[in-house]
Design a protein around this motif. Structure first.
Motif, PDB file in Angstrom:
ATOM      1  N   MET A   1     -29.277  -4.124   7.630  1.00  0.00           N
ATOM      2  CA  MET A   1     -27.860  -3.901   7.375  1.00  0.00           C
ATOM      3  C   MET A   1     -27.097  -5.164   7.755  1.00  0.00           C
ATOM      4  SD  MET A   1     -25.632  -0.765   8.723  1.00  0.00           S
ATOM      5  CE  MET A   1     -23.956  -0.930   9.090  1.00  0.00           C
ATOM      6  N   SER A   2     -26.278  -5.625   6.844  1.00  0.00           N
ATOM      7  CA  SER A   2     -25.504  -6.840   7.071  1.00  0.00           C
ATOM      8  C   SER A   2     -24.192  -6.501   7.766  1.00  0.00           C
ATOM      9  CB  SER A   2     -25.215  -7.508   5.730  1.00  0.00           C
ATOM     10  OG  SER A   2     -24.289  -8.549   5.891  1.00  0.00           O
ATOM     11  N   LEU A   3     -23.793  -7.393   8.646  1.00  0.00           N
ATOM     12  CA  LEU A   3     -22.508  -7.226   9.310  1.00  0.00           C
ATOM     13  C   LEU A   3     -21.391  -7.943   8.564  1.00  0.00           C
ATOM     14  CD1 LEU A   3     -23.522  -7.562  13.052  1.00  0.00           C
ATOM     15  CD2 LEU A   3     -23.125  -5.492  11.742  1.00  0.00           C
ATOM     16  N   ASP A   4     -21.764  -8.624   7.472  1.00  0.00           N
ATOM     17  CA  ASP A   4     -20.748  -9.293   6.669  1.00  0.00           C
ATOM     18  C   ASP A   4     -19.859  -8.242   6.009  1.00  0.00           C
ATOM     19  OD1 ASP A   4     -21.763 -11.786   7.251  1.00  0.00           O
ATOM     20  OD2 ASP A   4     -23.092 -11.797   5.500  1.00  0.00           O
ATOM     21  N   PRO A   5     -18.555  -8.488   6.002  1.00  0.00           N
ATOM     22  CA  PRO A   5     -17.679  -7.507   5.354  1.00  0.00           C
ATOM     23  C   PRO A   5     -17.979  -7.439   3.858  1.00  0.00           C
ATOM     24  CG  PRO A   5     -16.448  -9.486   5.917  1.00  0.00           C
ATOM     25  CD  PRO A   5     -17.826  -9.643   6.505  1.00  0.00           C
ATOM     26  N   ALA A   6     -17.800  -6.259   3.311  1.00  0.00           N
ATOM     27  CA  ALA A   6     -17.981  -6.080   1.872  1.00  0.00           C
ATOM     28  C   ALA A   6     -16.920  -6.877   1.137  1.00  0.00           C
ATOM     29  CB  ALA A   6     -17.874  -4.602   1.520  1.00  0.00           C
ATOM     30  N   PRO A   7     -17.269  -7.413  -0.021  1.00  0.00           N
ATOM     31  CA  PRO A   7     -16.243  -8.147  -0.777  1.00  0.00           C
ATOM     32  C   PRO A   7     -15.098  -7.220  -1.167  1.00  0.00           C
ATOM     33  CG  PRO A   7     -18.271  -7.905  -2.054  1.00  0.00           C
ATOM     34  CD  PRO A   7     -18.537  -7.354  -0.690  1.00  0.00           C
ATOM     35  N   VAL A   8     -13.922  -7.762  -1.101  1.00  0.00           N
ATOM     36  CA  VAL A   8     -12.734  -6.984  -1.465  1.00  0.00           C
ATOM     37  C   VAL A   8     -12.580  -7.059  -2.977  1.00  0.00           C
ATOM     38  CG1 VAL A   8     -10.232  -6.816  -1.232  1.00  0.00           C
ATOM     39  CG2 VAL A   8     -11.638  -7.506   0.725  1.00  0.00           C
ATOM     40  N   PRO A   9     -12.534  -5.887  -3.649  1.00  0.00           N
ATOM     41  CA  PRO A   9     -12.365  -5.931  -5.099  1.00  0.00           C
ATOM     42  C   PRO A   9     -11.026  -6.554  -5.463  1.00  0.00           C
ATOM     43  CG  PRO A   9     -12.426  -3.653  -4.298  1.00  0.00           C
ATOM     44  CD  PRO A   9     -12.593  -4.553  -3.115  1.00  0.00           C
ATOM     45  N   GLN A  10     -11.028  -7.352  -6.504  1.00  0.00           N
ATOM     46  CA  GLN A  10      -9.801  -7.969  -6.983  1.00  0.00           C
ATOM     47  C   GLN A  10      -9.161  -7.058  -8.016  1.00  0.00           C
ATOM     48  OE1 GLN A  10      -8.455 -10.804  -5.633  1.00  0.00           O
ATOM     49  NE2 GLN A  10     -10.098 -10.367  -4.197  1.00  0.00           N
ATOM     50  N   PRO A  11      -7.850  -6.930  -7.967  1.00  0.00           N
ATOM     51  CA  PRO A  11      -7.191  -6.050  -8.932  1.00  0.00           C
ATOM     52  C   PRO A  11      -7.480  -6.486 -10.358  1.00  0.00           C
ATOM     53  CG  PRO A  11      -5.644  -6.801  -7.267  1.00  0.00           C
ATOM     54  CD  PRO A  11      -6.928  -7.543  -7.040  1.00  0.00           C
ATOM     55  N   ASN A  12      -7.754  -5.536 -11.194  1.00  0.00           N
ATOM     56  CA  ASN A  12      -7.956  -5.779 -12.607  1.00  0.00           C
ATOM     57  C   ASN A  12      -6.703  -5.299 -13.327  1.00  0.00           C
ATOM     58  OD1 ASN A  12      -8.935  -6.258 -15.108  1.00  0.00           O
ATOM     59  ND2 ASN A  12     -10.378  -4.574 -15.129  1.00  0.00           N
ATOM     60  N   LEU A  13      -5.673  -6.132 -13.281  1.00  0.00           N
ATOM     61  CA  LEU A  13      -4.402  -5.739 -13.869  1.00  0.00           C
ATOM     62  C   LEU A  13      -4.519  -5.673 -15.386  1.00  0.00           C
ATOM     63  CD1 LEU A  13      -1.936  -7.805 -11.692  1.00  0.00           C
ATOM     64  CD2 LEU A  13      -2.531  -5.400 -11.499  1.00  0.00           C
ATOM     65  N   PRO A  14      -3.866  -4.722 -15.983  1.00  0.00           N
ATOM     66  CA  PRO A  14      -3.971  -4.569 -17.428  1.00  0.00           C
ATOM     67  C   PRO A  14      -3.431  -5.789 -18.165  1.00  0.00           C
ATOM     68  CG  PRO A  14      -2.990  -2.637 -16.439  1.00  0.00           C
ATOM     69  CD  PRO A  14      -3.067  -3.681 -15.377  1.00  0.00           C
ATOM     70  N   VAL A  15      -4.316  -6.499 -18.804  1.00  0.00           N
ATOM     71  CA  VAL A  15      -3.965  -7.605 -19.679  1.00  0.00           C
ATOM     72  C   VAL A  15      -4.831  -7.406 -20.909  1.00  0.00           C
ATOM     73  CG1 VAL A  15      -3.974 -10.105 -19.998  1.00  0.00           C
ATOM     74  CG2 VAL A  15      -3.431  -9.145 -17.752  1.00  0.00           C
ATOM     75  N   ASP A  16      -4.198  -7.080 -22.017  1.00  0.00           N
ATOM     76  CA  ASP A  16      -4.980  -6.739 -23.201  1.00  0.00           C
ATOM     77  C   ASP A  16      -5.013  -7.849 -24.241  1.00  0.00           C
ATOM     78  OD1 ASP A  16      -2.462  -6.602 -24.297  1.00  0.00           O
ATOM     79  OD2 ASP A  16      -2.450  -4.430 -24.484  1.00  0.00           O
ATOM     80  N   GLY A  17      -4.603  -9.041 -23.849  1.00  0.00           N
ATOM     81  CA  GLY A  17      -4.647 -10.158 -24.774  1.00  0.00           C
ATOM     82  C   GLY A  17      -3.354 -10.355 -25.542  1.00  0.00           C
ATOM     83  N   ARG A  18      -2.461  -9.373 -25.504  1.00  0.00           N
ATOM     84  CA  ARG A  18      -1.183  -9.525 -26.199  1.00  0.00           C
ATOM     85  C   ARG A  18      -0.172 -10.281 -25.346  1.00  0.00           C
ATOM     86  NH1 ARG A  18      -0.150  -3.443 -28.208  1.00  0.00           N
ATOM     87  NH2 ARG A  18      -1.018  -3.029 -26.176  1.00  0.00           N
ATOM     88  N   GLN A  19      -0.415 -10.364 -24.045  1.00  0.00           N
ATOM     89  CA  GLN A  19       0.535 -10.996 -23.143  1.00  0.00           C
ATOM     90  C   GLN A  19       0.263 -12.509 -23.079  1.00  0.00           C
ATOM     91  OE1 GLN A  19      -1.571  -8.541 -22.195  1.00  0.00           O
ATOM     92  NE2 GLN A  19      -0.270  -6.777 -21.950  1.00  0.00           N
ATOM     93  N   SER A  20       1.292 -13.274 -23.336  1.00  0.00           N
ATOM     94  CA  SER A  20       1.184 -14.727 -23.201  1.00  0.00           C
ATOM     95  C   SER A  20       1.274 -15.096 -21.726  1.00  0.00           C
ATOM     96  CB  SER A  20       2.339 -15.397 -23.964  1.00  0.00           C
ATOM     97  OG  SER A  20       3.580 -15.084 -23.334  1.00  0.00           O
ATOM     98  N   GLU A  21       0.949 -16.324 -21.409  1.00  0.00           N
ATOM     99  CA  GLU A  21       1.097 -16.793 -20.021  1.00  0.00           C
ATOM    100  C   GLU A  21       2.559 -16.670 -19.588  1.00  0.00           C
ATOM    101  OE1 GLU A  21      -1.080 -17.629 -17.607  1.00  0.00           O
ATOM    102  OE2 GLU A  21      -2.588 -16.917 -19.026  1.00  0.00           O
ATOM    103  N   ARG A  22       3.473 -16.952 -20.494  1.00  0.00           N
ATOM    104  CA  ARG A  22       4.896 -16.839 -20.170  1.00  0.00           C
ATOM    105  C   ARG A  22       5.260 -15.391 -19.844  1.00  0.00           C
ATOM    106  NH1 ARG A  22       8.541 -20.809 -22.048  1.00  0.00           N
ATOM    107  NH2 ARG A  22       9.951 -19.198 -22.820  1.00  0.00           N
ATOM    108  N   ALA A  23       4.747 -14.447 -20.623  1.00  0.00           N
ATOM    109  CA  ALA A  23       5.036 -13.031 -20.360  1.00  0.00           C
ATOM    110  C   ALA A  23       4.447 -12.602 -19.022  1.00  0.00           C
ATOM    111  CB  ALA A  23       4.487 -12.157 -21.490  1.00  0.00           C
TER     112      ALA A  23
END
Length: 166
Positions: A1-23
């Protein structure tokens, strides 16, 4: 058993390809403002009318705001559906970048300006109180969507499961 903390999941925010970088920049800055104002927010929310709101915000009193993101004057001119969002919120806002703010944003909605980090309401939105049944439906939909997205952060494989029909 590892004492290393489990990786924290990164949010998968809804981006469906319609949003530009500006948006996405407008979404980030507007989201920060709404959080400072005490709202919980969800991006990319499907509505009972079949439309999709860029941001839906819910405060502790149950007030619901919808924010439509416009990243260019062309984006604003092409949007003829924005009046339909009023059926799903107490207040309707547009959010944009300072260089787009000179476009003719409708006076019937509020206006938020952001640089992606800070944001401010430069024109308040008129209040159109929702009917009780609509408020309840929107609040339940908000909670269901938020819980579902939170679950996918914890268990991304659950996104491959087939959901039961309502």
């Amino acid at each position: 058993m590892s004492l290393d903390p489990a990786p924290v999941p990164q949010p998968n925010l809804p981006v469906d390809g319609r949003q530009s970088e500006r948006a996405l920049t407008v979404r980030r800055g507007t989201g920060r403002l709404l959080r400072r104002l005490g709202f919980s927010i969800l991006p990319e929310v499907g509505l009972a009318s079949g439309r999709r709101a860029d941001l839906v915000a819910l405060d502790r009193k149950g007030e619901i705001w919808i924010v439509e993101i416009k990243s260019s004057p062309e984006d604003l001119r092409a949007d003829t559906k924005w009046p339909a969002y009023r059926l799903h919120c107490d207040r309707l806002f547009f959010a944009t970048l300072p260089e787009v703010a000179s476009a003719p944003f409708p006076q019937e909605a509020g206006l938020i300006l952001t640089d992606g980090f800070e944001a401010e309401i430069v024109r308040e939105a008129p209040t159109h109180k929702l009917a009780g049944a609509t408020r309840k439906a929107m609040t339940l939909a908000f909670a269901q969507l938020a819980a579902g997205r939170l679950h996918l952060l914890e268990d991304p494989e659950a996104g491959k499961m087939e959901l039961p029909a309502w």
